[in-house]
Design a protein around this motif. Structure first.
Motif, short mmCIF file in Angstrom:
data_model
loop_
_atom_site.label_atom_id
_atom_site.label_comp_id
_atom_site.label_asym_id
_atom_site.label_seq_id
_atom_site.Cartn_x
_atom_site.Cartn_y
_atom_site.Cartn_z
N VAL A 170 -7.00 6.52 -6.79
CA VAL A 170 -7.33 5.72 -7.96
C VAL A 170 -8.43 4.77 -7.58
O VAL A 170 -8.21 3.77 -6.92
CB VAL A 170 -6.10 4.94 -8.45
N LEU A 190 4.70 15.53 -1.44
CA LEU A 190 5.71 14.54 -1.78
C LEU A 190 5.09 13.34 -2.49
O LEU A 190 5.76 12.55 -3.10
CB LEU A 190 6.37 14.02 -0.50
N SER A 191 3.80 13.25 -2.35
CA SER A 191 3.17 11.99 -2.74
C SER A 191 2.88 11.93 -4.22
O SER A 191 2.77 12.94 -4.90
CB SER A 191 1.87 11.82 -1.98
N VAL A 205 -2.72 9.17 -5.39
CA VAL A 205 -3.14 7.87 -4.90
C VAL A 205 -4.65 7.67 -4.99
O VAL A 205 -5.15 6.62 -4.64
CB VAL A 205 -2.70 7.64 -3.44
N LEU A 255 4.85 10.33 3.09
CA LEU A 255 4.52 9.37 2.04
C LEU A 255 5.04 8.03 2.53
O LEU A 255 6.23 7.88 2.79
CB LEU A 255 5.21 9.77 0.73
N TYR A 288 -8.34 -7.63 -0.19
CA TYR A 288 -7.58 -8.85 0.08
C TYR A 288 -8.55 -9.97 0.43
O TYR A 288 -9.72 -9.74 0.69
CB TYR A 288 -6.64 -8.64 1.27
N ILE A 343 -4.66 9.04 2.78
CA ILE A 343 -5.24 8.44 1.57
C ILE A 343 -4.29 7.34 1.11
O ILE A 343 -3.08 7.56 1.03
CB ILE A 343 -5.42 9.47 0.44
N ALA A 344 -4.82 6.18 0.81
CA ALA A 344 -3.95 5.05 0.45
C ALA A 344 -4.44 4.38 -0.81
O ALA A 344 -5.64 4.32 -1.09
CB ALA A 344 -3.93 4.04 1.60
N TYR A 345 -3.47 3.89 -1.55
CA TYR A 345 -3.75 3.09 -2.74
C TYR A 345 -3.21 1.70 -2.51
O TYR A 345 -2.07 1.52 -2.06
CB TYR A 345 -3.10 3.76 -3.97
N GLU A 374 0.86 -1.19 0.00
CA GLU A 374 0.00 0.00 0.00
C GLU A 374 0.89 1.23 0.00
O GLU A 374 1.98 1.20 0.58
CB GLU A 374 -0.91 0.04 1.24
N ILE A 375 0.44 2.26 -0.66
CA ILE A 375 1.15 3.53 -0.59
C ILE A 375 0.18 4.55 0.00
O ILE A 375 -0.98 4.62 -0.41
CB ILE A 375 1.70 3.96 -1.97
N GLU A 434 3.74 16.14 6.48
CA GLU A 434 3.31 15.27 5.39
C GLU A 434 4.22 14.05 5.33
O GLU A 434 5.43 14.16 5.51
CB GLU A 434 3.35 16.02 4.06
N ASN A 493 -0.56 8.55 1.63
CA ASN A 493 -0.16 9.93 1.84
C ASN A 493 -0.81 10.40 3.14
O ASN A 493 -2.03 10.30 3.30
CB ASN A 493 -0.63 10.80 0.68
N LEU A 550 -1.37 13.60 5.68
CA LEU A 550 -1.26 15.04 5.78
C LEU A 550 -1.87 15.46 7.11
O LEU A 550 -3.04 15.18 7.38
CB LEU A 550 -2.01 15.71 4.62
#
Lengths: 293, 177
Positions: B14, B8-9, B12, A72, B118, A289-291, A49-50, A70, A52, A54
């Motif tokens: 999506v 920096l991000s 995301v 990442l 998952y 927020i994560a993807y 997972e990535i 912030e 952000n 804030l």
């Protein structure tokens, strides 16, 4: 005695986190139901997972104060119970009008700058879905180059250790969690050359309820205290606020509003009679927020 | 200063619709009972007493009181029943179908829809196959007679509980009808 106990506790967590590859059950996913509080889930092996993060901290009771943090974060499941994360951090400040009690003349208007890196390891010992409760351990070494409150340049090393507990109810619709966090920090300030060390102790707890598919509403509370030179407590503050979480198959977000509700010592002539506005602020907002990939 | 602009991000946000319907109810019914020539739907509404009985027998909580059930018929002879149910996933519901033959044993389990990040491994035939032949006399407990899948514990647990509950439902409300 207290500090010796804390150090023993941290040593125990560290040993367990690094040497517990054997026990019990896997979990599922490290989706954050809360902004500050952590659940006990870990990512499944091979998934990532990535995020952000804030965070806005604002309100010193005087002048203008806004601190933006912030991060990442890239998180990866090394096994079904063990995950590692890497963080890039940024920080910006707007300080004016005598907002800092310790340094009323300080004025700063700095855009987002690189603030360092963290790595983190989380190990799940008990699954919240199968065992009586969920239990995970967490270790996070960190390096920071900008002071959170004043914006001063520095080199700071920290070692955050965390014990996480979680209990779910009603087919996992309701989640309750608690974290105990102990973090020693060592800092050297660039301008003055001054060195300092301190211990941060934090209790965090909360609840989150799935109100409809994909949507969770929650409440989280946090008590944060600091012990300069690992000695007596300098200050402590309680925060309590609501959060909302949305989770879909490939992404999720969490938003938390966390106002300070009580803190000591109180700084005179700043309003907010029951708040500590020296090392903390009146309000904190955090969005993650994560993807998922 | 607009931190979001200087973020920096990477982006995301999506949102994709990877969730899928893997089988229709009709397809699941035919895979369970290929010899059936018709499936007759029954709307089943449980009484309070039946609900309590099912909860006690299955050691689970009843969220619903109405169920969609089909009788599989071949030449007007009953072959078994198909129950379509949904259980909590992390974000959404996992919809699955299960078949029970006239001896009260599970004839098959199919995942119809799954939309979670998952845990999709519960769709694997090998995992679902563990339930076939089991009946209300079996424990149907994760890590006992049902194998868990690492990284899919929530889905395994909820589907297993749902199947256990439906076996109790069958005995309380369907077996003698």
């Amino acid at each position: 005695m207290f500090y010796r106990s804390l150090i023993l506790f941290m040593a125990l967590l560290t040993v367990l986190a690094l040497s517990a590859p054997l026990l019990l059950t896997p979990a599922r996913a490290d989706e954050n139901l809360w902004g500050y509080l952590y659940g006990t889930d870990t990512l499944p092996k091979g998934s990532s997972e990535i995020y952000n993060w804030l965070t806005l901290r604002t309100g010193k009771g005087k002048g203008t104060y806004r601190g933006w943090d912030e991060m990442l974060e890239l998180e990866h499941g090394l096994t079904d119970r063990f995950q590692a994360s890497f963080y890039l951090k940024g920080r910006s400040h707007r300080i004016a009008g005598g907002a800092l009690d310790d340094d009323p003349g300080r004025s700063l208007n700095r855009s987002l700058e690189f603030n360092g890196v963290n790595v983190a390891f989380k190990y799940n010992l008990l699954s919240v879905y199968k065992d009586l409760f969920g239990l995970s351990l967490y270790l996070e070494p960190s390096y920071s180059r900008i002071h959170g409150v004043t914006g001063e340049r520095m080199s700071q090393f920290g070692l955050e250790t965390k014990l996480m507990l979680q209990k779910n109810f009603f087919d996992d619709q309701l989640a309750l969690a608690y974290n105990l966090t102990v973090e020693p920090e060592w800092a050297k300030f660039k301008a003055s050359g001054e060195r300092e060390k301190e211990l941060e102790l934090e209790h965090t707890a909360g609840a989150s309820y799935r109100v409809m598919p994909n949507w969770f509403l929650g409440l989280e509370g946090r008590y944060h205290s600091e012990y300069p030179e690992f000695k007596a407590r300098e200050h402590g503050a309680y925060f309590l606020g609501p959060n909302v979480h949305y989770g879909a198959e490939k992404w999720w977000f969490t938003f938390t509003f966390l106002p300070q509700i009580w803190g000591r010592p109180h700084i005179a002539n700043r309003g907010g009679g029951n708040l500590h506005l020296g090392e903390h602020e009146r309000y904190e907002f955090r969005l993650k927020i994560a993807y998922v990939f | 200063m607009k931190p979001l602009y200087y973020s920096l991000s990477v982006p995301v946000l999506v949102a994709t619709a990877h969730g899928a319907q893997f089988l229709t109810v009709d397809q699941a019914q035919r895979s369970f009972f290929p010899g059936a020539d018709s499936f007759v739907e029954k709307q089943l509404e449980l009484s309070a007493a039946q609900t309590t009985q099912i909860e006690t027998r299955s050691r689970t909580r009843m969220r619903l009181k109405r169920f969609r059930v089909w009788e599989a018929l071949a030449h007007e002879q009953r072959m078994g029943v198909v129950i379509v149910d949904e259980v909590y996933g992390k974000h959404e519901f996992i919809t699955y179908a299960m078949a029970i033959d006239l001896s009260g044993k599970i004839a098959g389990v199919e995942i119809l829809t799954y939309r979670e990040s998952y845990g999709g491994e519960v769709r694997r035939a090998q995992w679902r196959g563990q339930f076939v032949g089991k009946s209300a006399g079996d424990q149907l407990e994760l890590d006992r007679d049902i194998r868990n899948i690492s990284g899919a514990t929530l889905s395994c647990q909820h589907v297993t509980e749902g199947i256990r509950r439906n076996l109790a439902l069958y005995h309380v409300a369907l077996a003698n009808n």
